[in-house]
Design a protein around this motif. Structure first.
Motif, PDB file in Angstrom:
ATOM      1  N   THR A 244      12.179 -27.082 -34.699  1.00  0.00           N
ATOM      2  CA  THR A 244      12.496 -27.972 -35.810  1.00  0.00           C
ATOM      3  C   THR A 244      13.985 -28.274 -35.850  1.00  0.00           C
ATOM      4  N   ARG A 245      14.318 -29.541 -35.976  1.00  0.00           N
ATOM      5  CA  ARG A 245      15.709 -29.956 -36.079  1.00  0.00           C
ATOM      6  C   ARG A 245      16.139 -29.932 -37.547  1.00  0.00           C
ATOM      7  N   ALA A 246      17.454 -29.879 -37.772  1.00  0.00           N
ATOM      8  CA  ALA A 246      17.962 -29.770 -39.129  1.00  0.00           C
ATOM      9  C   ALA A 246      18.998 -30.840 -39.427  1.00  0.00           C
ATOM     10  N   GLY A 247      19.132 -31.172 -40.697  1.00  0.00           N
ATOM     11  CA  GLY A 247      20.153 -32.100 -41.165  1.00  0.00           C
ATOM     12  C   GLY A 247      20.548 -31.737 -42.583  1.00  0.00           C
ATOM     13  N   VAL A 248      21.549 -32.421 -43.094  1.00  0.00           N
ATOM     14  CA  VAL A 248      22.038 -32.171 -44.449  1.00  0.00           C
ATOM     15  C   VAL A 248      22.083 -33.496 -45.201  1.00  0.00           C
ATOM     16  N   LEU A 249      21.503 -33.522 -46.399  1.00  0.00           N
ATOM     17  CA  LEU A 249      21.469 -34.718 -47.224  1.00  0.00           C
ATOM     18  C   LEU A 249      22.458 -34.591 -48.387  1.00  0.00           C
ATOM     19  N   ASP A 250      22.912 -35.728 -48.877  1.00  0.00           N
ATOM     20  CA  ASP A 250      23.933 -35.775 -49.934  1.00  0.00           C
ATOM     21  C   ASP A 250      23.438 -36.707 -51.050  1.00  0.00           C
ATOM     22  N   PRO A 251      22.533 -36.233 -51.916  1.00  0.00           N
ATOM     23  CA  PRO A 251      21.863 -37.133 -52.862  1.00  0.00           C
ATOM     24  C   PRO A 251      22.750 -37.708 -53.958  1.00  0.00           C
ATOM     25  N   THR A 252      23.864 -37.062 -54.275  1.00  0.00           N
ATOM     26  CA  THR A 252      24.742 -37.589 -55.320  1.00  0.00           C
ATOM     27  C   THR A 252      26.030 -38.198 -54.773  1.00  0.00           C
ATOM     28  N   GLY A 253      26.168 -38.226 -53.452  1.00  0.00           N
ATOM     29  CA  GLY A 253      27.389 -38.787 -52.873  1.00  0.00           C
ATOM     30  C   GLY A 253      28.593 -37.890 -53.045  1.00  0.00           C
ATOM     31  N   ALA A 254      28.364 -36.579 -53.008  1.00  0.00           N
ATOM     32  CA  ALA A 254      29.450 -35.628 -53.232  1.00  0.00           C
ATOM     33  C   ALA A 254      30.548 -35.734 -52.176  1.00  0.00           C
ATOM     34  N   GLN A 255      30.181 -36.173 -50.970  1.00  0.00           N
ATOM     35  CA  GLN A 255      31.164 -36.257 -49.883  1.00  0.00           C
ATOM     36  C   GLN A 255      31.604 -37.693 -49.601  1.00  0.00           C
ATOM     37  N   ILE A 256      31.317 -38.589 -50.526  1.00  0.00           N
ATOM     38  CA  ILE A 256      31.689 -39.993 -50.378  1.00  0.00           C
ATOM     39  C   ILE A 256      32.735 -40.332 -51.441  1.00  0.00           C
ATOM     40  N   PRO A 257      33.807 -41.016 -51.077  1.00  0.00           N
ATOM     41  CA  PRO A 257      34.809 -41.386 -52.089  1.00  0.00           C
ATOM     42  C   PRO A 257      34.173 -42.204 -53.212  1.00  0.00           C
ATOM     43  N   PRO A 258      34.450 -41.861 -54.475  1.00  0.00           N
ATOM     44  CA  PRO A 258      33.855 -42.612 -55.585  1.00  0.00           C
ATOM     45  C   PRO A 258      34.364 -44.051 -55.630  1.00  0.00           C
ATOM     46  N   GLY A 259      33.519 -44.931 -56.124  1.00  0.00           N
ATOM     47  CA  GLY A 259      33.892 -46.337 -56.223  1.00  0.00           C
ATOM     48  C   GLY A 259      32.681 -47.224 -56.026  1.00  0.00           C
ATOM     49  N   PRO A 260      32.878 -48.531 -56.034  1.00  0.00           N
ATOM     50  CA  PRO A 260      31.752 -49.473 -55.940  1.00  0.00           C
ATOM     51  C   PRO A 260      30.903 -49.314 -54.685  1.00  0.00           C
ATOM     52  N   ALA A 261      31.513 -48.901 -53.577  1.00  0.00           N
ATOM     53  CA  ALA A 261      30.783 -48.821 -52.308  1.00  0.00           C
ATOM     54  C   ALA A 261      29.965 -47.540 -52.168  1.00  0.00           C
ATOM     55  N   LEU A 262      30.130 -46.598 -53.081  1.00  0.00           N
ATOM     56  CA  LEU A 262      29.497 -45.285 -52.899  1.00  0.00           C
ATOM     57  C   LEU A 262      27.983 -45.384 -52.819  1.00  0.00           C
ATOM     58  N   TYR A 263      27.369 -46.189 -53.682  1.00  0.00           N
ATOM     59  CA  TYR A 263      25.905 -46.193 -53.722  1.00  0.00           C
ATOM     60  C   TYR A 263      25.297 -46.662 -52.408  1.00  0.00           C
ATOM     61  N   GLU A 264      25.756 -47.780 -51.901  1.00  0.00           N
ATOM     62  CA  GLU A 264      25.206 -48.291 -50.644  1.00  0.00           C
ATOM     63  C   GLU A 264      25.499 -47.325 -49.496  1.00  0.00           C
ATOM     64  N   THR A 265      26.666 -46.715 -49.499  1.00  0.00           N
ATOM     65  CA  THR A 265      27.011 -45.739 -48.469  1.00  0.00           C
ATOM     66  C   THR A 265      26.074 -44.547 -48.533  1.00  0.00           C
ATOM     67  N   LEU A 266      25.781 -44.077 -49.739  1.00  0.00           N
ATOM     68  CA  LEU A 266      24.880 -42.945 -49.942  1.00  0.00           C
ATOM     69  C   LEU A 266      23.499 -43.236 -49.345  1.00  0.00           C
ATOM     70  N   ILE A 267      22.931 -44.386 -49.697  1.00  0.00           N
ATOM     71  CA  ILE A 267      21.598 -44.741 -49.207  1.00  0.00           C
ATOM     72  C   ILE A 267      21.610 -44.920 -47.692  1.00  0.00           C
ATOM     73  N   ARG A 268      22.647 -45.570 -47.169  1.00  0.00           N
ATOM     74  CA  ARG A 268      22.739 -45.787 -45.724  1.00  0.00           C
ATOM     75  C   ARG A 268      22.859 -44.459 -44.983  1.00  0.00           C
ATOM     76  N   GLN A 269      23.693 -43.557 -45.489  1.00  0.00           N
ATOM     77  CA  GLN A 269      23.881 -42.282 -44.819  1.00  0.00           C
ATOM     78  C   GLN A 269      22.620 -41.428 -44.877  1.00  0.00           C
ATOM     79  N   MET A 270      21.902 -41.465 -46.002  1.00  0.00           N
ATOM     80  CA  MET A 270      20.657 -40.699 -46.097  1.00  0.00           C
ATOM     81  C   MET A 270      19.635 -41.212 -45.090  1.00  0.00           C
ATOM     82  N   ALA A 271      19.521 -42.539 -44.997  1.00  0.00           N
ATOM     83  CA  ALA A 271      18.600 -43.127 -44.023  1.00  0.00           C
ATOM     84  C   ALA A 271      19.018 -42.772 -42.598  1.00  0.00           C
ATOM     85  N   ASP A 272      20.308 -42.848 -42.310  1.00  0.00           N
ATOM     86  CA  ASP A 272      20.804 -42.524 -40.971  1.00  0.00           C
ATOM     87  C   ASP A 272      20.498 -41.067 -40.606  1.00  0.00           C
TER      88      ASP A 272
END
Length: 283
Positions: A244-272
């Motif tokens: 089994t392979r492993a990954g780490v998810l960030d559901p609240t964007g804790a590792q993404i700089p806050p601001g207008p772009a955070l939401y789309e970045t969060l969804i894109r990174q989770m999908a990636d």
């Protein structure tokens, strides 16, 4: 000359009397990002819950209480995510806008506390945010509506790209650390075969650990996912000896700089993250 002075005074007075955008406070970074997109250049919302805080067990600090006391509008997911905020916001002078509703059912028909992980929910929230801001600030209503529509278009385009990527995968079963990803999984056709815990507030039961262990040892699951800021030691232990392979998810964007772009970045990174693991495991 008197007429000129009178007109000048009138113009200055009218400008001074013009309503300023409302002072807005939000709960978590994803909501802050959505509100920031709608407000655009007109202003910036404040955020109550920082990236390292647990919204489920949030307790208001004096500085946060002061920030809330100066807000005109409080936009938050709702008591399903932050029960500790419910009474505080109810007692504040700010207009409360709870975005999550029973339309996005989770357990026993209650609002999903993690509904923002579905971009379709976020699209609906953008409408609600624009409506609330327009009601408080009619002079800038058209700007709020235009900003909302632009953000919705970007989210629809992002969702379409994610749909296309996941459509190439036959096996989309995953195991997650805790039960927080139904909204994302349902939207993009991911099957959550198991969650180690129902809530990050509780330790997993021995029976649940044994169930996940059997599932992984049976070789039926290709990927499991931990979570930023949470220990994944148990998942590492039960997956030992498997492929089994492993990954780490960030559901609240804790590792993404806050601001207008955070939401789309969060969804894109989770999908990636999910796609890369599943695609690699099936390769």
């Amino acid at each position: 000359m008197k007429l000129f002075v009178s007109l000048l005074v009138f113009a200055l007075t009218a400008g001074a009397a013009r309503a300023e955008p409302p002072r807005v406070i939000t709960d978590i970074a994803p909501v802050h990002a959505l509100v920031s997109q709608v407000m655009g250049d007109l202003g910036g919302p404040q955020i109550l819950i920082g990236p390292n805080a647990d919204p489920h067990h949030f307790q208001m600090k004096p500085s946060q209480a002061r920030a809330l006391s100066t807000a005109d509008i409080a936009i938050w997911v709702g008591p399903s995510l932050t029960p500790g905020l419910a009474g505080v916001i109810a007692d504040a002078d700010a207009t409360s806008v709870a975005l999550a509703s029973d339309d996005h059912a989770h357990d026993e028909g209650h609002a999903d506390p993690h509904a923002w992980l579905d971009p379709d929910a976020a699209i609906a929230w953008l409408d609600r945010i624009a409506e609330e801001l327009s009601g408080a600030d009619p002079e800038n209503a058209e700007t709020y509506m235009q900003n909302s529509r632009a953000a919705q278009d970007r989210l629809r385009a992002l969702s379409a790209k994610i749909d296309a990527r996941f459509a190439t995968l036959e096996d989309r079963q995953i195991v997650v650390l805790h039960d927080a990803y139904d909204a994302f999984a349902d939207r993009f056709g991911i099957t959550i075969a198991a969650a180690l815990t129902d809530s990050d507030a509780h330790s997993p039961s021995a029976a649940r650990v044994a169930d996940v262990d059997r599932l992984l040892k049976a070789g039926k699951i290709r990927c499991w996912f931990g979570e930023v800021g949470k220990s994944d030691a148990l998942l590492i232990a039960v997956s030992e000896g498997t492929e089994t392979r492993a990954g780490v998810l960030d559901p609240t964007g804790a590792q993404i700089p806050p601001g207008p772009a955070l939401y789309e970045t969060l969804i894109r990174q989770m999908a990636d993250t999910i796609h890369s693991c599943l695609a690699g495991a099936s390769g």
